[in-house]
Every structure is written in C-alpha cells, then in structure tokens.
Design an enzyme around this catalytic site. Structure first.
Site, PDB file in Angstrom:
ATOM      1  N   ARG A  44       3.067  -4.897   5.031  1.00 53.56           N
ATOM      2  CA  ARG A  44       4.069  -3.911   4.639  1.00 53.56           C
ATOM      3  C   ARG A  44       4.882  -3.519   5.871  1.00 53.56           C
ATOM      4  O   ARG A  44       4.317  -3.237   6.926  1.00 53.56           O
ATOM      5  CB  ARG A  44       3.376  -2.672   4.065  1.00 53.56           C
ATOM      6  CG  ARG A  44       4.274  -1.499   3.646  1.00 53.56           C
ATOM      7  CD  ARG A  44       3.358  -0.399   3.131  1.00 53.56           C
ATOM      8  NE  ARG A  44       4.030   0.740   2.530  1.00 53.56           N
ATOM      9  CZ  ARG A  44       3.973   1.982   2.993  1.00 53.56           C
ATOM     10  NH1 ARG A  44       3.302   2.247   4.118  1.00 53.56           N
ATOM     11  NH2 ARG A  44       4.562   2.982   2.357  1.00 53.56           N
TER      12      ARG A  44
ATOM     13  N   GLU B  15       6.844   7.874  -0.236  1.00 55.08           N
ATOM     14  CA  GLU B  15       6.203   9.156  -0.563  1.00 55.08           C
ATOM     15  C   GLU B  15       7.221  10.144  -1.118  1.00 55.08           C
ATOM     16  O   GLU B  15       7.502  11.190  -0.535  1.00 55.08           O
ATOM     17  CB  GLU B  15       5.474   9.717   0.660  1.00 55.08           C
ATOM     18  CG  GLU B  15       4.305   8.851   1.111  1.00 55.08           C
ATOM     19  CD  GLU B  15       3.449   9.477   2.193  1.00 55.08           C
ATOM     20  OE1 GLU B  15       2.252   9.189   2.250  1.00 55.08           O
ATOM     21  OE2 GLU B  15       3.996  10.268   2.997  1.00 55.08           O
TER      22      GLU B  15
ATOM     23  N   GLU C 222      -1.063   3.356   1.180  1.00 55.26           N
ATOM     24  CA  GLU C 222      -1.442   3.825   2.512  1.00 55.26           C
ATOM     25  C   GLU C 222      -2.855   4.395   2.467  1.00 55.26           C
ATOM     26  O   GLU C 222      -3.180   5.183   1.564  1.00 55.26           O
ATOM     27  CB  GLU C 222      -0.500   4.932   3.015  1.00 55.26           C
ATOM     28  CG  GLU C 222       0.927   4.495   3.266  1.00 55.26           C
ATOM     29  CD  GLU C 222       1.778   5.623   3.842  1.00 55.26           C
ATOM     30  OE1 GLU C 222       1.192   6.578   4.410  1.00 55.26           O
ATOM     31  OE2 GLU C 222       3.014   5.539   3.713  1.00 55.26           O
TER      32      GLU C 222
END
Length: 603
Positions: free
Chosen positions: A74, A167, A272
C-alpha cells in the site's frame, strides 16, 4: 482513582493450552488473501541511507518482505507535499510503483486528497484546491485521480486496488465534504470512483475501497455505510483501521466486520494495523505513539513475540469473517525506522512498531505474514484478558468476578469460569495493593487481579464510572448525542469514555441514581476534555428533594483532560442522582470519563 488497576496476564500463545471451541473454518481463498504492508516512507528511508537486513545480509526491502509472505503493498499519495520534502507525491509514486510490480507484488494506492496527512481529525484541502467548491471541486477530484492513475498505467503499474480517501470518518476535503454534508461528500467520492473505473485497463479488475478508522465501532461504520448505500456510491471493499490500543477489542473488530460483510455484501480489509515490539525509543524524540499505556490497554506487553501474535490474530480474524468476505490485512509502516520524520526535520514516533530492529535487521514478527487462511487450525485461546481491579475498605474481603474473558486466535472473546486463590484477612488488614491469581477453566495461563485496600471509606460509589461496561447503570435523556467511545486513545484512562457530538444543536443529560448512601456530605469528581464551545456543560448532583449543586466544565482541546469537582453535596435520605449535562451548538464534541463519588473527608 482506584478502579483502573488492570493486571496484564503473562499468558501469551505459548502459555495457554488449547481448549475446544467450535468455529467455522476460514473460507477466504488463500490465493486471494491479502498479506500487505504500507511502506510509503521507503524512498525517504533509502535516501537517508537506511538499509534493511535479513539472513545476515543487506537486501532490498521488497525482497525481504516478499520472502516472509507479503503479497501486497500500500502506498499513499499526497497532492503537493511540501512539508515532507516532496515524498509521497505523484512523481515519487510513479518511481516506486513499478518496483512493486516488478517484485511480483500487488499494489494499493491510497489517495489522501490533501497535501499532507489526512485522518479522522484532519481532512484539509490541497492548497491548489483551497478556493474550489461545488462542481469545480468535484472535477478537481476526478481530474487529479484520473491523472495519477493514467500515469501509473503508462508505466505499467496500474494499481490492483484504489482507496478513495484515507480514514474518512469525518469526510474529505473539509468543509465541503464534511460528514454532515453527506450529499456533497458522496458527490466527491463518486468522482474519485468514476476516475478509477474510467482509467482501469481492459481485462483488469481494480477494486475500490472506502476506508474508515475506529475498526471496532460498529455504530459509526453502519451510520456511514448506510448513507453510502443510500447515495448509491459504487465501491467494492470496506476498509478499517484497527490498532488494538485505540480501536476496541478483537471481539468488537470481529463483530463489526461480520456485521458489515453481511449487511452490505462487500469484502472487508483491515487497511491499517500495527503493534510495538519494544518500549525503547530509537531516536531523540520525547516518546513514541505506542508506549506503556497503549500496551496495557491492548493487553499485550511490548515484545517481538507480542507483535507477531497480534499481527497473526488480526490476520486470522479477517480470514474468518462471515461468508468468506475477509479479504486481508495491511500492516502500517513496518519499515519506518529512525531517521525519517512525520515531516522534514522531525522525528516519527513510530519506529518501535516497525518489524525491523533499529539497526534494520528483520524481526521474527515479520514471519506473521507466512500466515494463510486456515493455517492456525481451530480456534485456540491466546491470552486471558486483563481483569479490572477492585477496591475494598481495610478489613473487608473482596468479591471477585466468577468469570474472566479469554481471547481466541480468531478474534472472539469468551467469558470463562475462574477459580481465584483465597484472599486472607491478613491481606486486607492494612492499606496497600496485592495481586491474586486464578485458574481459568480449560486454559493453562492464569488470570490476575489487583486488589486495592483503602484506609477509609473512600471507595468510589459510582458504578461503571469510566463507561468500561458501556452505558450500564447510566441513563441518557434528551438528544441522543452520546456514544461510548471505544478508541482508547480518546479515554482519560482505561479503554473507553463517553463521547458526545451531534450534527445539529443539541442538549442531553447522562445520569446515575445511587442509593443506599449513608447520610452526610459527599464530593463528586469527573474528568472531561473536548473542543469547547458548549452553551452549557456541567457536572452536577441532585438530591431527591430537588437540591442541586454543580461545577461548570470548560473544555479546551482534544485530550486536554481536566478534573472537575462538585463539593458539599448533602445527602439526607440515602439517595443521590449524579451526572453530566450539555447544551451545545451543532458539531461541538467532548469526552467524559472517570466519575467518582466519595464522602467529602476522602481525598
């Protein structure tokens, strides 16, 4: 404060005996399961001369992680990142992405749509878009996304997955794309998705992820993705951040992922996660993101063994998501060693969560990525969860819980019978603390609980004072603006706090009525933090006769905790209602934690 002593069990994976527990076998195909790493700082690390070692020799980081089982990378991309010295911009992405592909690894590109870090508390427009709004801002999102992806296609490094925003709990490109303006937010997200669909090479399937933090908070995810569904946003994957010291228990993560998979029919990725292998600092910074408090919240000591175990548990929890919809996991920045900061000239505070020691040598925890769905077998216990301590007045024997929670390697937490060692009158004869161990049914590792003996009657009379048992014993009236915050990083102590926020002007009260009190004078204390700006915020106590005493609360910032006290509370009939009340304009937020009611002579 006496209630917060939770003793960490020493029982890790090797110290627990497997016990029978029926659980579905993982159904995610091994060939599709993501074992990923976010190594977005790699170029900055290499330019600093930082090298990585495995098997006693220096090697390319990509070769090392692949050899240990990693199959996906990523990479974040910022628009014009001047604060990072240009790292993570389009040009750097175009240089690194072909290396990822050449190494035989899949690629996820994470668009932040910002010039620097984007997360739930900060979604700042790129400077070049500062004056854009409406259709012009939507077009900028489309053009930028399509340009980056088209450029990746031109160098044969088109991503296998694209993340539209990072996020995005509070939205993107604030204030335009704020959560409380979901129509506008949806329009921006749709433009990002459209750019992916329009640029994807023929015969390639590139998945689109929408990513939120707070992976253990089901209410937050359902609220967000219900609106995504209503708005008709096209996406393939729900991404979650899950750091076990911030985002709740493994059971909360598991429950949330299972519900999301069933409710929306989408694949699930933990985008994450991370855990510290040491508490030692690797640079001259004052501290790290994950320190002793964080490990106590999560319940695992900082060690290479814990880092490996936590990572394996996250992997296995995702692999066992209902319906085979658990797609995989990305470990965040496992190679971010000292020498490269959050911005140019700063420290990073992350090095103790890397999977390399401070000399660049690969740790055994990197072998967690050798995991494959089903490789851990049937559900097995990996630790006894920390047990909240109890307080007693000198000379009083404590009442201990009859069951404790046991964490299993696929994320479930099961209450299990415990038999404690006897507490003797001698142990509670004088003020102090001591630890009692207990034998847990079917588990080799022992439970531990800390007993605090006080010298007077200063035992906290508030039940569930820190909301660790959610809203048990509490009543909320007025606007339903509250929730129990499971992000331990937002709590004053423990792993939870009461959070309040609402998208419109609001007023609420949270109260608890305490009975059986001795008549006399009492003191109420409580901790609060928040944005400030409430029209009214107060800690209060009310008698059955209607007498009220209170203390005004003035919040001044996130995690700026202050204790407030209400003195001289007169109880004449053995009963008192205590609580917290707020009236506020829209979007004002705050946290409440650790309430305490004691006789006034008790300090």
């Amino acid at each position: 404060m006496y209630r917060r002593h939770a003793v960490m069990s020493a029982a890790l994976a090797l110290g627990l005996a497997a016990c029978s527990a029926a659980t579905p076998q993982p159904t995610t195909p091994e060939s599709e399961f993501i074992k990923g790493v976010d190594i977005s700082t790699l170029q900055a690390l290499e330019d600093k001369g930082i090298r990585f070692y495995d098997q006693g020799r220096a090697q390319d980081l990509l070769s090392i992680v692949k050899a240990h089982g990693v199959n996906y990378v990523r990479l974040r991309v910022w628009n014009t990142p001047t604060e990072s010295g240009g790292y993570n911009d389009k040009a750097k992405l175009l240089a690194l992405a072909p290396r990822i592909k050449a190494a035989g690894l899949n690629l996820l590109v994470d668009f932040h749509y910002s010039d620097f870090w984007a997360d739930p508390g900060k979604q700042v427009k790129p400077a070049a878009w500062a004056n854009l709004s409406g259709p012009a801002l939507q077009q900028a999102v489309y053009d930028y996304t399509a340009d980056v992806l088209g450029s990746l296609k031109a160098v044969n490094a088109y991503p296998d997955m694209v993340q539209i925003g990072n996020e995005i709990n509070s939205g993107v490109l604030l204030p335009d794309g704020a959560l409380n303006r979901f129509d506008t937010l949806a329009g921006l997200l749709k433009k990002g998705v459209q750019a992916v669909r329009d640029t994807t090479p023929t015969r390639q399937k590139t998945k689109v992820m929408l990513h939120l933090a707070d992976g253990g908070d089901n209410d937050e995810f359902v609220s967000f993705f219900d609106q995504v569904t209503t708005q008709g946003i096209d996406y393939d994957v729900i991404g979650l951040s899950y750091y076990p010291y911030w985002h709740g228990t493994f059971q909360q993560l598991k429950t949330n992922m299972n519900d999301l998979a069933t409710r929306y029919g989408k694949q699930i990725v933990v985008a994450e996660t991370a855990y510290p292998h040491t508490l030692e600092n690797g640079d001259a910074s004052p501290g790290n993101i994950a320190e002793l408090k964080e490990t106590q919240i999560a319940g695992f000591p900082a060690s290479v063994e814990s880092q490996k175990l936590v990572t394996q548990t996250v992997l296995n929890t995702v692999a066992t998501v209902d319906g085979g919809r658990g797609l995989g996991v990305f470990y965040w920045e496992p190679a971010w060693l000292p020498g490269v900061g959050w911005r140019t000239g700063e420290f990073n505070g992350w090095e103790n969560q890397a999977m390399f020691d401070y000399g660049g040598k690969a740790l055994d925890s990197l072998n967690a990525f050798r995991f494959t769905p089903g490789s851990l077998g049937a559900a097995a216990p990996i630790r006894v969860s920390p047990v909240e301590g109890v307080s007693v007045v000198r000379g009083t024997l404590p009442t201990l819980p009859t069951r404790v929670n046991v964490l299993y390697n696929e994320g479930s937490i099961k209450p299990t019978t415990v038999r404690w060692a006897a507490v003797t009158p001698e142990q509670v004869a004088a003020p102090g603390t001591f630890v009692v161990e207990g034998v847990v049914t079917g588990v080799a590792g022992k439970a531990s609980i800390e007993i605090t003996v006080t010298d007077n009657v200063a035992v906290n009379l508030v039940q569930n004072p820190g909301f660790e048992n959610d809203l048990q014993h509490w009543t909320v009236t007025g606007t339903q603006a509250t929730k129990v915050e499971t992000n331990a990083g937002n709590a004053h102590s423990g792993s939870k706090a009461l959070n309040y926020w609402f998208g419109e002007p609001y007023a609420y009260r949270v109260t608890q009525t305490i009975t059986g009190l001795s008549n006399g004078t009492y003191t109420l204390r409580g901790w609060a933090s928040g944005s400030g700006g409430e029209t009214k915020a107060a800690l209060f106590a009310e008698t059955t006769g209607g007498t009220r005493v209170s203390a005004a609360v003035g919040n001044t910032g996130w995690n700026v905790w202050k204790q407030y006290a209400v003195e001289n509370i007169q109880v004449t009939d053995g009963q008192l209602t205590i609580g917290y009340e707020v009236e506020a304009p829209k979007e004002i937020w705050g946290y409440l934690d650790d309430l305490e009611l004691v006789p006034s002579e008790s300090k």
